[in-house]
Design a protein around this motif. Structure first.
Motif, PDB file in Angstrom:
ATOM      1  N   MET A   1       3.236 -22.867  -1.654  1.00 45.50           N
ATOM      2  CA  MET A   1       3.024 -22.221  -0.357  1.00 45.50           C
ATOM      3  C   MET A   1       4.343 -21.715   0.240  1.00 45.50           C
ATOM      4  SD  MET A   1      -0.113 -21.894  -0.132  1.00 45.50           S
ATOM      5  CE  MET A   1      -0.163 -21.117   1.472  1.00 45.50           C
ATOM      6  N   HIS A   2       5.427 -22.453   0.041  1.00 46.14           N
ATOM      7  CA  HIS A   2       6.732 -21.964   0.508  1.00 46.14           C
ATOM      8  C   HIS A   2       7.111 -20.695  -0.250  1.00 46.14           C
ATOM      9  CE1 HIS A   2       7.958 -26.278   1.850  1.00 46.14           C
ATOM     10  NE2 HIS A   2       6.988 -25.777   2.584  1.00 46.14           N
ATOM     11  N   ARG A   3       6.914 -20.756  -1.557  1.00 48.59           N
ATOM     12  CA  ARG A   3       7.244 -19.606  -2.400  1.00 48.59           C
ATOM     13  C   ARG A   3       6.394 -18.399  -2.007  1.00 48.59           C
ATOM     14  NH1 ARG A   3       5.693 -20.837  -7.978  1.00 48.59           N
ATOM     15  NH2 ARG A   3       4.293 -19.074  -7.956  1.00 48.59           N
ATOM     16  N   PHE A   4       5.113 -18.628  -1.800  1.00 50.16           N
ATOM     17  CA  PHE A   4       4.209 -17.542  -1.420  1.00 50.16           C
ATOM     18  C   PHE A   4       4.608 -16.937  -0.083  1.00 50.16           C
ATOM     19  CE2 PHE A   4       0.487 -16.128   0.991  1.00 50.16           C
ATOM     20  CZ  PHE A   4       0.117 -15.038   0.227  1.00 50.16           C
ATOM     21  N   ALA A   5       4.957 -17.775   0.894  1.00 46.49           N
ATOM     22  CA  ALA A   5       5.330 -17.272   2.214  1.00 46.49           C
ATOM     23  C   ALA A   5       6.541 -16.349   2.125  1.00 46.49           C
ATOM     24  CB  ALA A   5       5.606 -18.441   3.167  1.00 46.49           C
ATOM     25  N   VAL A   6       7.568 -16.772   1.387  1.00 49.61           N
ATOM     26  CA  VAL A   6       8.771 -15.945   1.255  1.00 49.61           C
ATOM     27  C   VAL A   6       8.440 -14.668   0.488  1.00 49.61           C
ATOM     28  CG1 VAL A   6      11.136 -15.864   0.356  1.00 49.61           C
ATOM     29  CG2 VAL A   6      10.279 -17.965   1.382  1.00 49.61           C
ATOM     30  N   PHE A   7       7.636 -14.794  -0.546  1.00 50.51           N
ATOM     31  CA  PHE A   7       7.223 -13.640  -1.343  1.00 50.51           C
ATOM     32  C   PHE A   7       6.458 -12.638  -0.474  1.00 50.51           C
ATOM     33  CE2 PHE A   7       4.212 -11.612  -4.366  1.00 50.51           C
ATOM     34  CZ  PHE A   7       5.119 -11.038  -5.234  1.00 50.51           C
ATOM     35  N   ALA A   8       5.527 -13.137   0.335  1.00 52.71           N
ATOM     36  CA  ALA A   8       4.715 -12.264   1.181  1.00 52.71           C
ATOM     37  C   ALA A   8       5.584 -11.539   2.215  1.00 52.71           C
ATOM     38  CB  ALA A   8       3.617 -13.075   1.873  1.00 52.71           C
ATOM     39  N   VAL A   9       6.499 -12.253   2.836  1.00 51.65           N
ATOM     40  CA  VAL A   9       7.374 -11.615   3.829  1.00 51.65           C
ATOM     41  C   VAL A   9       8.262 -10.573   3.155  1.00 51.65           C
ATOM     42  CG1 VAL A   9       9.235 -12.000   5.510  1.00 51.65           C
ATOM     43  CG2 VAL A   9       7.297 -13.585   5.401  1.00 51.65           C
ATOM     44  N   SER A  10       8.772 -10.895   1.959  1.00 50.51           N
ATOM     45  CA  SER A  10       9.608  -9.911   1.256  1.00 50.51           C
ATOM     46  C   SER A  10       8.807  -8.652   0.932  1.00 50.51           C
ATOM     47  CB  SER A  10      10.222 -10.513  -0.017  1.00 50.51           C
ATOM     48  OG  SER A  10       9.275 -10.658  -1.048  1.00 50.51           O
ATOM     49  N   ASN A  11       7.545  -8.823   0.579  1.00 44.56           N
ATOM     50  CA  ASN A  11       6.706  -7.649   0.301  1.00 44.56           C
ATOM     51  C   ASN A  11       6.464  -6.839   1.563  1.00 44.56           C
ATOM     52  OD1 ASN A  11       6.551  -8.305  -2.385  1.00 44.56           O
ATOM     53  ND2 ASN A  11       4.611  -9.382  -2.189  1.00 44.56           N
ATOM     54  N   GLY A  12       6.315  -7.521   2.697  1.00 44.97           N
ATOM     55  CA  GLY A  12       6.176  -6.817   3.969  1.00 44.97           C
ATOM     56  C   GLY A  12       7.418  -6.001   4.287  1.00 44.97           C
ATOM     57  N   VAL A  13       8.581  -6.571   4.019  1.00 40.93           N
ATOM     58  CA  VAL A  13       9.845  -5.851   4.244  1.00 40.93           C
ATOM     59  C   VAL A  13       9.911  -4.631   3.333  1.00 40.93           C
ATOM     60  CG1 VAL A  13      12.365  -6.000   4.013  1.00 40.93           C
ATOM     61  CG2 VAL A  13      11.092  -7.852   5.121  1.00 40.93           C
ATOM     62  N   LEU A  14       9.498  -4.793   2.091  1.00 37.00           N
ATOM     63  CA  LEU A  14       9.509  -3.665   1.152  1.00 37.00           C
ATOM     64  C   LEU A  14       8.570  -2.554   1.620  1.00 37.00           C
ATOM     65  CD1 LEU A  14      10.619  -2.530  -1.491  1.00 37.00           C
ATOM     66  CD2 LEU A  14       8.774  -3.746  -2.686  1.00 37.00           C
ATOM     67  N   VAL A  15       7.403  -2.930   2.103  1.00 38.32           N
ATOM     68  CA  VAL A  15       6.473  -1.925   2.641  1.00 38.32           C
ATOM     69  C   VAL A  15       7.107  -1.209   3.832  1.00 38.32           C
ATOM     70  CG1 VAL A  15       4.270  -1.622   3.850  1.00 38.32           C
ATOM     71  CG2 VAL A  15       4.373  -3.027   1.777  1.00 38.32           C
ATOM     72  N   LEU A  16       7.763  -1.967   4.711  1.00 35.78           N
ATOM     73  CA  LEU A  16       8.446  -1.347   5.852  1.00 35.78           C
ATOM     74  C   LEU A  16       9.522  -0.365   5.399  1.00 35.78           C
ATOM     75  CD1 LEU A  16       8.852  -4.278   8.405  1.00 35.78           C
ATOM     76  CD2 LEU A  16       7.462  -2.208   8.655  1.00 35.78           C
ATOM     77  N   MET A  17      10.244  -0.711   4.350  1.00 32.81           N
ATOM     78  CA  MET A  17      11.264   0.206   3.829  1.00 32.81           C
ATOM     79  C   MET A  17      10.620   1.523   3.405  1.00 32.81           C
ATOM     80  SD  MET A  17      13.769  -2.279   1.604  1.00 32.81           S
ATOM     81  CE  MET A  17      14.839  -0.910   1.103  1.00 32.81           C
ATOM     82  N   TRP A  18       9.490   1.431   2.706  1.00 29.92           N
ATOM     83  CA  TRP A  18       8.817   2.641   2.244  1.00 29.92           C
ATOM     84  C   TRP A  18       8.221   3.437   3.404  1.00 29.92           C
ATOM     85  CZ3 TRP A  18       8.964   5.423  -2.046  1.00 29.92           C
ATOM     86  CH2 TRP A  18       9.555   4.838  -3.164  1.00 29.92           C
ATOM     87  N   VAL A  19       7.678   2.733   4.400  1.00 26.14           N
ATOM     88  CA  VAL A  19       7.146   3.430   5.576  1.00 26.14           C
ATOM     89  C   VAL A  19       8.275   4.157   6.292  1.00 26.14           C
ATOM     90  CG1 VAL A  19       6.127   3.073   7.873  1.00 26.14           C
ATOM     91  CG2 VAL A  19       5.125   1.935   5.870  1.00 26.14           C
ATOM     92  N   LEU A  20       9.391   3.475   6.506  1.00 26.19           N
ATOM     93  CA  LEU A  20      10.539   4.094   7.162  1.00 26.19           C
ATOM     94  C   LEU A  20      11.031   5.302   6.375  1.00 26.19           C
ATOM     95  CD1 LEU A  20      12.667   4.041   9.408  1.00 26.19           C
ATOM     96  CD2 LEU A  20      13.965   2.417   8.027  1.00 26.19           C
TER      97      LEU A  20
END
Length: 146
Positions: free
Chosen positions: A116-135
């Motif tokens: 669950m710790h690994r998943f949480a960090v992974f999910a947030v990193s994916n959100g950041v990556l999506v934000l990079m692409w949106v920007l």
């Protein structure tokens, strides 16, 4: 020079590539250690990964593969932003955040591996990556008519 090439995006690109190299070295270290201890036979590595391989070596190998999957989109976004001169401070900040999160993901993965710790960090990193692409998309297509 970094500012002219995309506002400092080369730093996070090199940092993540360097981190990926460190995880590769960790695989070698863990596999060699397992082999010298007699915990695994060299045949276990014939196809890259085997159930008989000790868990620490398998985790390092899996994390390395993970660093070669989705981060490809990170590298592409950074290189595109640099090529078109859109390495804004926001993009650079998101890039560094992405690198930090991927490093945190790796550290969880190859140490205590709490899912669950690994998943949480992974999910947030994916959100950041999506934000990079949106920007990046907004910077490219939002100014298409300008």
């Amino acid at each position: 020079m970094g500012t002219n090439l995309g506002g400092g995006l080369l730093g996070p690109v090199f940092a993540l590539a360097g981190w990926t190299g460190c995880v590769l070295l960790l695989i070698a270290f863990r596999r060699l250690r397992a082999g010298f201890r007699g915990d695994v036979h060299v045949r276990a590595f014939a196809l890259g990964e085997d159930a008989s391989e000790p868990l620490p070596a398998r985790l390092a190998n899996r994390n390395y593969m993970n660093l070669l999957e989705l981060p490809v989109l990170f590298y592409v976004a950074c290189l595109m932003a640099m090529m078109i001169g859109r390495g804004t401070p926001a993009m650079v900040g998101l890039a560094w955040l992405y690198v930090a999160l991927r490093m945190a993901h790796s550290l969880v993965h190859v140490t205590y591996n709490h899912v669950m710790h690994r998943f949480a960090v992974f999910a947030v990193s994916n959100g950041v990556l999506v934000l990079m692409w949106v920007l990046l998309g907004l910077q490219v297509f939002g100014r298409a008519g300008a």
